[in-house]
Design an enzyme around this catalytic site. Structure first.
Site, short mmCIF file in Angstrom:
data_model
loop_
_atom_site.label_atom_id
_atom_site.label_comp_id
_atom_site.label_asym_id
_atom_site.label_seq_id
_atom_site.Cartn_x
_atom_site.Cartn_y
_atom_site.Cartn_z
N GLY A 1 0.79 -1.22 0.00
CA GLY A 1 0.00 0.00 0.00
C GLY A 1 0.82 1.27 0.00
O GLY A 1 0.27 2.36 -0.17
N SER A 2 2.13 1.16 0.19
CA SER A 2 3.00 2.33 0.24
C SER A 2 3.62 2.60 -1.14
O SER A 2 4.43 1.81 -1.61
CB SER A 2 4.13 2.12 1.26
#
Length: 212
Positions: A14-15
Site C-alpha cells: 500500500g506504500s
C-alpha cells in the site's frame, strides 16, 4: 570469519514510496554484492502500534508540504529512471489480503511472481486491490494460481507470520514503510537509499563480512 551481512527491506504494497524504493534495490545489490531480504509487514498494524499515520493524512491541510513532497517524488523518478508509476486512484487501499497473500506466496514458493504482480496492479496499472473480485481477477491476469494463494492465506500460520513480522519490526524501531535494516542499523524512507548503500559498504569493509 564474520557472518554474512543481513540486509532487509520491510514493505507493504500500500506504500507508493516502498514500491519506488524497491525499484532502486537491484542496482544497490549489483554494486554491493548483497541481497536484500524482503519482509512483508502490515502497515496498518505498524501505524496502530506506533500512533503514526500515512503521509496522505499527515500532509492534509499543510501549506506547501504536499507540493514539495510531490516534487521530491519526481526527482526520485528521474534519478532512478523510473517510468512505470501511476498513483493509485483508490488510495489508500486496505492491504490485509495483499500482505497475507505475500506471506502465503512465500510459503508456497511463489513469492517473486506474486510480489511483481501485486506491485504491478497497485502502482503500474492501479486497481482497487482490496476488492475481492478485483484482487482475484488481477492475479489471474498475471498468470498466478491465485486461488491457491487465497486459500493458503486463510491458514493460521500465515496470519501469525504476518503479525510476527509486523510486531518484530515495530520492536526494532519501525514506524512506517519503506524501512531498511543493514545489520541492526535502521533507515526509513526511499530518500535514505544512498545512506543504506553507504552503510552496507561500511559494514562490509569494517566487519570483513561475506555477502549474503
Amino acid at each position: 570469519m564474520a557472518a554474512p551481512l543481513k540486509v532487509e527491506f520491510h514493505f507493504d504494497f500500500g506504500s507508493p514510496n516502498a514500491y519506488l524504493a524497491e525499484l532502486a534495490l537491484p542496482a544497490i545489490e549489483q554494486r554491493t554484492g548483497v541481497k536484500f531480504d524482503y519482509v512483508p509487514v502490515l502497515l496498518g498494524g505498524v501505524y496502530k502500534a506506533t500512533g503514526n499515520m500515512s503521509p496522505a493524512e499527515s500532509l492534509r491541510g499543510i501549506k506547501n508540504k504536499p507540493e514539495y513532497n510531490a516534487r521530491e517524488t519526481e526527482r526520485f523518478l528521474r534519478r532512478h529512471n523510473i517510468t512505470k508509476f501511476r498513483m493509485n486512484p483508490f488510495f489508500p487501499v486496505n492491504t490485509l489480503a495483499l500482505m497475507r497473500g505475500a506471506v502465503a506466496a512465500e510459503f508456497e514458493g511463489m513469492f517473486e511472481s506474486y510480489f511483481r504482480a501485486a506491485y504491478h496492479h497497485m502502482w503500474v496499472e492501479p486497481k482497487k486491490m482490496d476488492d475481492t473480485r478485483v484482487f482475484r481477477e488481477a492475479f489471474l491476469s498475471s498468470g498466478l494460481d491465485v486461488d491457491r494463494i487465497i486459500a493458503r492465506a486463510q491458514q493460521d500460520d500465515v496470519k501469525k507470520k504476518l503479525i510476527e513480522n509486523t510486531s518484530s519490526a515495530v520492536a526494532r524501531g519501525t514506524f512506517g514503510s519503506p524501512t531498511f535494516f543493514v545489520g541492526n542499523e535502521i533507515y526509513f524512507g526511499k530518500d535514505s537509499l544512498r545512506d543504506v548503500e553507504d552503510e552496507i559498504l561500511m559494514q562490509l569493509s569494517s566487519g570483513k563480512r561475506k555477502t549474503a
